[in-house]
Design an enzyme around this catalytic site. Structure first.
Site, PDB file in Angstrom:
ATOM      1  CG  ASP A  50      -1.984  -1.111   1.194  1.00  0.00           C
ATOM      2  OD1 ASP A  50      -1.976  -1.718   0.206  1.00  0.00           O
ATOM      3  OD2 ASP A  50      -2.267  -1.314   2.209  1.00  0.00           O
ATOM      4  CG  HIS A  82      23.271 -14.403 -16.441  1.00  0.00           C
ATOM      5  ND1 HIS A  82      23.180 -14.553 -17.959  1.00  0.00           N
ATOM      6  CD2 HIS A  82      22.143 -13.487 -16.513  1.00  0.00           C
ATOM      7  CE1 HIS A  82      22.406 -13.595 -18.478  1.00  0.00           C
ATOM      8  NE2 HIS A  82      21.777 -13.015 -17.657  1.00  0.00           N
ATOM      9  CB  ALA A 145      21.057   8.786  -6.797  1.00  0.00           C
ATOM     10  NE  ARG A 168      22.509  12.008   6.364  1.00  0.00           N
ATOM     11  CZ  ARG A 168      21.477  12.370   6.604  1.00  0.00           C
ATOM     12  NH1 ARG A 168      20.838  12.153   7.839  1.00  0.00           N
ATOM     13  NH2 ARG A 168      20.540  12.762   5.773  1.00  0.00           N
TER      14      ARG A 168
END
Length: 213
Positions: A50, A82, A145, A168
């Site tokens: 949800d 693989h 990222a 951190r």
């Protein structure tokens, strides 16, 4: 010439039914309430619980995603491995039928499903992050990222890098424990609405719903 590089304009509202922005590819998977799956996402044998959302071009394979999880574009969760101990790593050895080389080898797909990715609640996964098979991400964690996550991540921890390492904590351990103890991600939609102001103020949230005593 202007090129729209971050996908289409954000929508203004969702609904209890999953919102899918075609084209998407979803197979043998479950989507929860208030979920949002952006264009070109691929979800295979996975669960999106949800309020969680997947931005453009996200791929999930054998992954369980908790509630209120934010997955930025181009992230890959549970990329399929693989079998590199064979004479060849190419998938013709187990996807033989598509090359007219015989029947497929189902043991490889069973091996992949035995190494799922598990994402807790309120996790933020940044743009282009990769989370490898078998990894578990704790509640409230943040994956920066471009990170490649090879090991489990503790709750309310921020990790970054290749391979990802801890940079951190989101909160001091005591604060994190108080927030986690509320299990607010299981509150009803009506309760979330009533308490929305507290989600905009940490001290208010702690005082009202997670007192230190």
């Amino acid at each position: 010439m202007y090129i729209e590089s971050y996908g289409p304009t954000r929508i203004d509202s969702l609904s209890p039914e999953p919102t899918l922005h075609d084209p998407v590819h979803i197979t043998e998977s479950n989507l929860g309430r208030w979920t949002d799956v952006r264009s070109y996402a691929r979800v295979s044998e996975s669960t999106l619980d949800d309020y969680s959302y997947l931005m453009e071009r996200v791929q999930l394979d054998y992954t369980s995603v908790g509630k209120f999880v934010s997955v930025a574009s181009d992230a890959r969760l549970g990329p399929t491995n693989h079998p590199i101990t064979r004479p060849t790593a190419h998938h013709f050895s187990y996807r033989a039928a598509m090359y007219d080389l015989g029947s497929d080898d189902e043991t490889v797909f069973e091996w992949r499903s035995d190494h799922p990715v598990t994402i807790g609640h309120d996790v933020w996964i940044g743009h282009g992050a990769t989370i490898l098979p078998g990894v578990e991400i704790g509640n409230g964690a943040v994956i920066a990222a471009g990170s490649v996550v090879t090991d489990d991540v503790s709750p309310y921890t921020v990790v970054a890098g290749v391979p990802a390492s801890v940079i951190r904590r989101r909160f001091a351990p005591e604060i994190a424990a108080r927030i986690e103890s509320t299990e607010w991600w299981h509150w009803s939609h009506e309760t979330l609405s009533e308490r929305i102001a507290a989600f905009r103020d940490l001290e208010m949230f702690l005082d009202m719903y997670a007192p230190s005593d």
